[in-house]
Design a protein around this motif. Structure first.
Motif, PDB file in Angstrom:
ATOM      1  N   UNK A  69       0.838  -1.200   0.000  1.00  0.00           N
ATOM      2  CA  UNK A  69       0.000   0.000   0.000  1.00  0.00           C
ATOM      3  C   UNK A  69       0.874   1.251   0.000  1.00  0.00           C
ATOM      4  N   UNK A  70       1.879   1.278   0.857  1.00  0.00           N
ATOM      5  CA  UNK A  70       2.771   2.427   0.987  1.00  0.00           C
ATOM      6  C   UNK A  70       3.481   2.716  -0.336  1.00  0.00           C
ATOM      7  N   UNK A  71       4.082   1.706  -0.922  1.00  0.00           N
ATOM      8  CA  UNK A  71       4.826   1.905  -2.170  1.00  0.00           C
ATOM      9  C   UNK A  71       3.910   2.326  -3.328  1.00  0.00           C
ATOM     10  N   UNK A  72       2.714   1.804  -3.328  1.00  0.00           N
ATOM     11  CA  UNK A  72       1.792   2.071  -4.435  1.00  0.00           C
ATOM     12  C   UNK A  72       1.153   3.456  -4.348  1.00  0.00           C
ATOM     13  N   UNK A  73       0.863   3.933  -3.136  1.00  0.00           N
ATOM     14  CA  UNK A  73       0.047   5.139  -2.995  1.00  0.00           C
ATOM     15  C   UNK A  73       0.732   6.335  -2.344  1.00  0.00           C
ATOM     16  N   UNK A  74       1.963   6.231  -1.921  1.00  0.00           N
ATOM     17  CA  UNK A  74       2.580   7.365  -1.219  1.00  0.00           C
ATOM     18  C   UNK A  74       2.662   8.602  -2.100  1.00  0.00           C
ATOM     19  N   UNK A  75       2.986   8.435  -3.378  1.00  0.00           N
ATOM     20  CA  UNK A  75       3.082   9.595  -4.270  1.00  0.00           C
ATOM     21  C   UNK A  75       1.709  10.199  -4.555  1.00  0.00           C
ATOM     22  N   UNK A  76       0.716   9.349  -4.735  1.00  0.00           N
ATOM     23  CA  UNK A  76      -0.650   9.831  -4.971  1.00  0.00           C
ATOM     24  C   UNK A  76      -1.150  10.596  -3.749  1.00  0.00           C
ATOM     25  N   UNK A  77      -0.851  10.074  -2.576  1.00  0.00           N
ATOM     26  CA  UNK A  77      -1.273  10.729  -1.341  1.00  0.00           C
ATOM     27  C   UNK A  77      -0.567  12.076  -1.185  1.00  0.00           C
ATOM     28  N   UNK A  78       0.699  12.120  -1.520  1.00  0.00           N
ATOM     29  CA  UNK A  78       1.439  13.382  -1.442  1.00  0.00           C
ATOM     30  C   UNK A  78       0.833  14.414  -2.394  1.00  0.00           C
ATOM     31  N   UNK A  79       0.519  14.009  -3.612  1.00  0.00           N
ATOM     32  CA  UNK A  79      -0.073  14.936  -4.581  1.00  0.00           C
ATOM     33  C   UNK A  79      -1.413  15.464  -4.088  1.00  0.00           C
ATOM     34  N   UNK A  80      -2.236  14.593  -3.505  1.00  0.00           N
ATOM     35  CA  UNK A  80      -3.544  15.015  -2.990  1.00  0.00           C
ATOM     36  C   UNK A  80      -3.370  16.027  -1.856  1.00  0.00           C
ATOM     37  N   UNK A  81      -2.440  15.763  -0.966  1.00  0.00           N
ATOM     38  CA  UNK A  81      -2.201  16.675   0.155  1.00  0.00           C
ATOM     39  C   UNK A  81      -1.582  17.990  -0.340  1.00  0.00           C
ATOM     40  N   UNK A  82      -0.694  17.913  -1.300  1.00  0.00           N
ATOM     41  CA  UNK A  82      -0.051  19.113  -1.829  1.00  0.00           C
ATOM     42  C   UNK A  82      -1.054  20.015  -2.543  1.00  0.00           C
ATOM     43  N   UNK A  83      -2.031  19.426  -3.225  1.00  0.00           N
ATOM     44  CA  UNK A  83      -3.064  20.225  -3.892  1.00  0.00           C
ATOM     45  C   UNK A  83      -3.849  21.061  -2.896  1.00  0.00           C
ATOM     46  N   UNK A  84      -4.048  20.539  -1.694  1.00  0.00           N
ATOM     47  CA  UNK A  84      -4.788  21.270  -0.670  1.00  0.00           C
ATOM     48  C   UNK A  84      -3.898  22.302   0.012  1.00  0.00           C
ATOM     49  N   UNK A  85      -2.672  21.913   0.340  1.00  0.00           N
ATOM     50  CA  UNK A  85      -1.803  22.746   1.172  1.00  0.00           C
ATOM     51  C   UNK A  85      -0.864  23.661   0.391  1.00  0.00           C
ATOM     52  N   UNK A  86      -0.469  23.230  -0.781  1.00  0.00           N
ATOM     53  CA  UNK A  86       0.476  23.979  -1.614  1.00  0.00           C
ATOM     54  C   UNK A  86       1.786  24.263  -0.867  1.00  0.00           C
ATOM     55  N   UNK A  87       2.193  23.313  -0.052  1.00  0.00           N
ATOM     56  CA  UNK A  87       3.441  23.411   0.696  1.00  0.00           C
ATOM     57  C   UNK A  87       4.013  22.010   0.849  1.00  0.00           C
ATOM     58  N   UNK A  88       5.257  21.845   0.422  1.00  0.00           N
ATOM     59  CA  UNK A  88       5.870  20.518   0.381  1.00  0.00           C
ATOM     60  C   UNK A  88       5.997  19.889   1.764  1.00  0.00           C
ATOM     61  N   UNK A  89       6.518  20.618   2.716  1.00  0.00           N
ATOM     62  CA  UNK A  89       6.760  20.058   4.051  1.00  0.00           C
ATOM     63  C   UNK A  89       5.436  19.726   4.757  1.00  0.00           C
ATOM     64  N   UNK A  90       4.488  20.623   4.665  1.00  0.00           N
ATOM     65  CA  UNK A  90       3.201  20.388   5.318  1.00  0.00           C
ATOM     66  C   UNK A  90       2.453  19.241   4.650  1.00  0.00           C
ATOM     67  N   UNK A  91       2.594  19.114   3.334  1.00  0.00           N
ATOM     68  CA  UNK A  91       1.968  17.995   2.625  1.00  0.00           C
ATOM     69  C   UNK A  91       2.572  16.669   3.101  1.00  0.00           C
ATOM     70  N   UNK A  92       3.875  16.647   3.325  1.00  0.00           N
ATOM     71  CA  UNK A  92       4.513  15.440   3.853  1.00  0.00           C
ATOM     72  C   UNK A  92       3.983  15.101   5.241  1.00  0.00           C
TER      73      UNK A  92
END
Length: 176
Positions: free
Chosen positions: A23-46
């Motif tokens: 699950x982690x390997x498959x979706x970590x990038x997708x999850x980061x993109x979803x969070x980044x779209x909301x936050x527009x900040x790399x560290x906070x998205x992580x």
């Protein structure tokens, strides 16, 4: 980071560890993109993605990791919700007057969400309602949804009720 998450799982449960790693390997990038779209900040998205993975670890026994695109949807919804939670925490809180005395059973939630609802209809709702309804359709209980989204159980019930009302209104309008 994967090694950290795996240390939080029981060392003798290799199946859960493998499922989580997949699950982690498959979706970590997708999850980061979803969070980044909301936050527009790399560290906070992580940070949001980290919080989402911790929630997934708490409920790894309930997650159907390989079922019909549900894993993808769950990953995106959780990452987005955790990002919104970060924004919400940074704003001053607002108290909901009159909600303190209500009990969990005060709001009636029927089981008709177990039937299929077209995803495109759920996607037309505001995020706070669609994410709760999607998690409910995934089979999570209101208590688990409250834990996953870090919100009050009464808020979950209210969002389910309001979301269902919005869906019914949309269906009625489409029939006319």
């Amino acid at each position: 980071m994967l090694a950290f998450y795996l240390t939080l799982l029981a060392p003798d449960d290799q199946e859960k560890r493998q499922d989580f790693e997949t699950f982690y390997r498959k979706y970590r990038d997708v999850m980061y993109q979803a969070a980044f779209q909301v936050l527009n900040d790399r560290v906070t998205a992580e940070d949001a993605v980290h919080d989402a993975f911790l929630s997934i670890l708490d409920h790894i026994h309930k997650i159907d990791l390989f079922g019909q695109g549900r894993s993808y949807g769950l990953a995106v919804v959780l990452a987005r919700n955790k990002a919104v939670d970060i924004i919400r925490r940074s704003k001053p809180s607002v108290s909901l007057e009159g909600m303190e005395g209500m009990e969990e059973g005060a709001l009636v939630v029927d089981a008709d969400l177990e039937t299929e609802i077209p995803c495109n209809l759920l996607d037309t709702l505001p995020d706070c309602y669609s994410s709760v309804l999607k998690l409910r359709v995934f089979g999570f209980t209101p208590t688990e949804i409250a834990e996953l989204q870090d919100i009050n159980i009464l808020t979950v019930y209210k969002r389910i009720a309001r979301g269902k009302k919005m869906i019914l209104e949309k269906i009625r309008k489409e029939r006319l």
